[in-house]
Write a protein that holds these residues in place. Structure first.
Motif, mmCIF file in Angstrom:
data_model
loop_
_atom_site.group_PDB
_atom_site.id
_atom_site.type_symbol
_atom_site.label_atom_id
_atom_site.label_comp_id
_atom_site.label_asym_id
_atom_site.label_seq_id
_atom_site.Cartn_x
_atom_site.Cartn_y
_atom_site.Cartn_z
ATOM 1 N N ARG A 1 -8.224 -2.269 5.827
ATOM 2 C CA ARG A 1 -8.255 -3.180 4.682
ATOM 3 C C ARG A 1 -6.906 -3.892 4.622
ATOM 4 O O ARG A 1 -5.894 -3.303 4.297
ATOM 5 N N LEU A 2 -6.923 -5.167 4.959
ATOM 6 C CA LEU A 2 -5.698 -5.923 5.180
ATOM 7 C C LEU A 2 -5.637 -7.113 4.232
ATOM 8 O O LEU A 2 -6.615 -7.852 4.091
ATOM 9 N N ALA A 3 -4.493 -7.290 3.570
ATOM 10 C CA ALA A 3 -4.277 -8.441 2.692
ATOM 11 C C ALA A 3 -3.147 -9.282 3.259
ATOM 12 O O ALA A 3 -2.051 -8.769 3.515
ATOM 13 N N VAL A 4 -3.418 -10.561 3.470
ATOM 14 C CA VAL A 4 -2.458 -11.458 4.110
ATOM 15 C C VAL A 4 -2.187 -12.640 3.178
ATOM 16 O O VAL A 4 -3.116 -13.260 2.659
ATOM 17 N N GLY A 5 -0.915 -12.958 2.990
ATOM 18 C CA GLY A 5 -0.556 -14.107 2.165
ATOM 19 C C GLY A 5 0.904 -14.429 2.347
ATOM 20 O O GLY A 5 1.591 -13.829 3.180
ATOM 21 N N GLY A 6 1.381 -15.382 1.586
ATOM 22 C CA GLY A 6 2.779 -15.735 1.746
ATOM 23 C C GLY A 6 3.252 -16.729 0.721
ATOM 24 O O GLY A 6 2.524 -17.117 -0.204
ATOM 25 N N ASP B 1 13.437 -3.904 -3.952
ATOM 26 C CA ASP B 1 13.179 -3.591 -5.362
ATOM 27 C C ASP B 1 11.715 -3.269 -5.655
ATOM 28 O O ASP B 1 11.371 -2.926 -6.784
ATOM 29 N N LEU B 2 10.833 -3.403 -4.662
ATOM 30 C CA LEU B 2 9.411 -3.188 -4.908
ATOM 31 C C LEU B 2 9.111 -1.714 -5.128
ATOM 32 O O LEU B 2 9.576 -0.844 -4.371
ATOM 33 N N ALA B 3 8.319 -1.428 -6.161
ATOM 34 C CA ALA B 3 7.954 -0.051 -6.490
ATOM 35 C C ALA B 3 6.516 0.209 -6.039
ATOM 36 O O ALA B 3 5.570 -0.359 -6.608
ATOM 37 N N TYR B 4 6.351 1.047 -4.997
ATOM 38 C CA TYR B 4 5.015 1.403 -4.522
ATOM 39 C C TYR B 4 5.119 2.633 -3.640
ATOM 40 O O TYR B 4 6.204 3.000 -3.174
ATOM 41 N N ASN B 5 3.987 3.267 -3.396
ATOM 42 C CA ASN B 5 3.932 4.478 -2.587
ATOM 43 C C ASN B 5 3.804 4.091 -1.119
ATOM 44 O O ASN B 5 2.733 3.687 -0.669
ATOM 45 N N GLN B 6 4.876 4.230 -0.375
ATOM 46 C CA GLN B 6 4.891 3.789 1.015
ATOM 47 C C GLN B 6 4.060 4.680 1.929
ATOM 48 O O GLN B 6 3.790 4.299 3.078
ATOM 49 N N THR B 7 3.640 5.831 1.444
ATOM 50 C CA THR B 7 2.777 6.685 2.257
ATOM 51 C C THR B 7 1.314 6.263 2.166
ATOM 52 O O THR B 7 0.486 6.708 2.966
ATOM 53 N N LYS B 8 1.004 5.423 1.190
ATOM 54 C CA LYS B 8 -0.391 5.010 0.983
ATOM 55 C C LYS B 8 -0.684 3.591 1.471
ATOM 56 O O LYS B 8 -1.827 3.264 1.779
ATOM 57 N N VAL B 9 0.341 2.745 1.494
ATOM 58 C CA VAL B 9 0.122 1.359 1.906
ATOM 59 C C VAL B 9 1.347 0.875 2.665
ATOM 60 O O VAL B 9 2.485 1.221 2.334
ATOM 61 N N ALA C 1 1.385 -5.543 -7.570
ATOM 62 C CA ALA C 1 -0.024 -5.419 -7.926
ATOM 63 C C ALA C 1 -0.880 -5.179 -6.686
ATOM 64 O O ALA C 1 -1.791 -4.341 -6.678
ATOM 65 N N LEU C 2 -0.600 -5.896 -5.617
ATOM 66 C CA LEU C 2 -1.329 -5.716 -4.368
ATOM 67 C C LEU C 2 -1.083 -4.344 -3.759
ATOM 68 O O LEU C 2 -2.007 -3.663 -3.307
ATOM 69 N N LEU C 3 0.180 -3.934 -3.766
ATOM 70 C CA LEU C 3 0.553 -2.673 -3.131
ATOM 71 C C LEU C 3 0.053 -1.460 -3.903
ATOM 72 O O LEU C 3 -0.153 -0.388 -3.325
ATOM 73 N N ASN C 4 -0.168 -1.615 -5.191
ATOM 74 C CA ASN C 4 -0.546 -0.479 -6.030
ATOM 75 C C ASN C 4 -2.004 -0.483 -6.481
ATOM 76 O O ASN C 4 -2.430 0.433 -7.185
ATOM 77 N N CYS C 5 -2.777 -1.483 -6.042
ATOM 78 C CA CYS C 5 -4.154 -1.582 -6.534
ATOM 79 C C CYS C 5 -5.106 -0.628 -5.821
ATOM 80 O O CYS C 5 -6.236 -0.416 -6.284
ATOM 81 N N GLY C 6 -4.708 -0.061 -4.691
ATOM 82 C CA GLY C 6 -5.556 0.887 -3.973
ATOM 83 C C GLY C 6 -6.631 0.247 -3.120
ATOM 84 O O GLY C 6 -7.475 0.952 -2.550
ATOM 85 N N LEU C 7 -6.611 -1.069 -2.987
ATOM 86 C CA LEU C 7 -7.649 -1.761 -2.225
ATOM 87 C C LEU C 7 -7.285 -1.973 -0.761
ATOM 88 O O LEU C 7 -8.154 -2.279 0.057
#
Length: 212
Positions: free
Chosen positions: A4-9, A65-73, A25-31
């Protein structure tokens, strides 16, 4: 394995607090397993007047500064050759679809890209302005609402044009890179529109003060 890949810029000229909220939001949405953020090369609609290295450095500061779980995404940041012409979005989507044939490749973008515009026969920006826009909207698209670009109500015909549209519920604030640049030049407050680290970097390097 990426499925499941999200691409943007964005041009990140400079990165804003809106970019931070959007990416988190993208990194933490679980999608998604992987989120790709592409900092674009030179675009015809942007008049870049600072050393491209500054854009890369500010991007790096935002990522720290981004807050997200690097083991999940997994977050992949691509700095194009920032002094060279921008690669169209459709080319990136096609390349990732080729590289990950079993993955679902999604485009992510802000609501300003998908709202209809009367001056473009009610086409959205992607359809009217992006390279091969009608092909881009055949990919699944993830949209983050912006308060200054309200989405049409459910049932609007614009939604029928998209193959698959996912709207993440978090609004980004009414800030923009343009606001930062213009306010710096006009000696108006701007620091609130980006992160403290990027604001300090801009001040230390005296960026955007003499733009034409």
């Amino acid at each position: 394995m990426t499925t499941r890949l999200a691409v943007g810029g964005s041009s990140a000229y400079p990165p804003t607090i809106g970019h931070k909220i959007f990416l988190e939001a993208l990194l933490n949405c679980g999608l998604f397993d992987t989120v790709v953020w592409i900092v674009s090369g030179k675009r015809n609609d942007k008049d870049y007047q600072i050393d491209p290295l500054h854009r890369q450095n500010m991007t790096d500061l935002l990522v720290t500064d981004l807050a997200y779980n690097q083991t999940k995404v997994n977050l992949i940041v691509i700095n194009e050759k920032l002094d060279q012409p921008n690669t169209p979005t459709i080319a990136w989507l096609e390349q990732y679809a080729k590289d990950f044939p079993s993955a679902i490749v999604n485009l992510y973008t802000g609501s300003d890209s998908i709202i209809p515009h009367p001056e473009w026969n009610n086409l959205c920006e992607i359809e009217a302005k992006w390279v091969r826009g009608p092909e881009v909207i055949k990919y699944p698209i993830v949209v983050i609402p912006r308060r200054d670009f309200a989405l049409p109500l459910i049932g609007d015909p614009i939604y029928d044009r998209f193959v698959d549209l996912i709207i993440l519920g978090k609004n980004t604030p009414v800030v923009s890179s343009t606001l930062i640049r213009e306010n710096i030049k006009a000696h108006l407050p701007w620091q609130h529109a980006t992160t403290p680290k990027i604001a300090t970097y801009i001040e230390n390097n005296q960026l955007f003060q003499n733009l034409s």
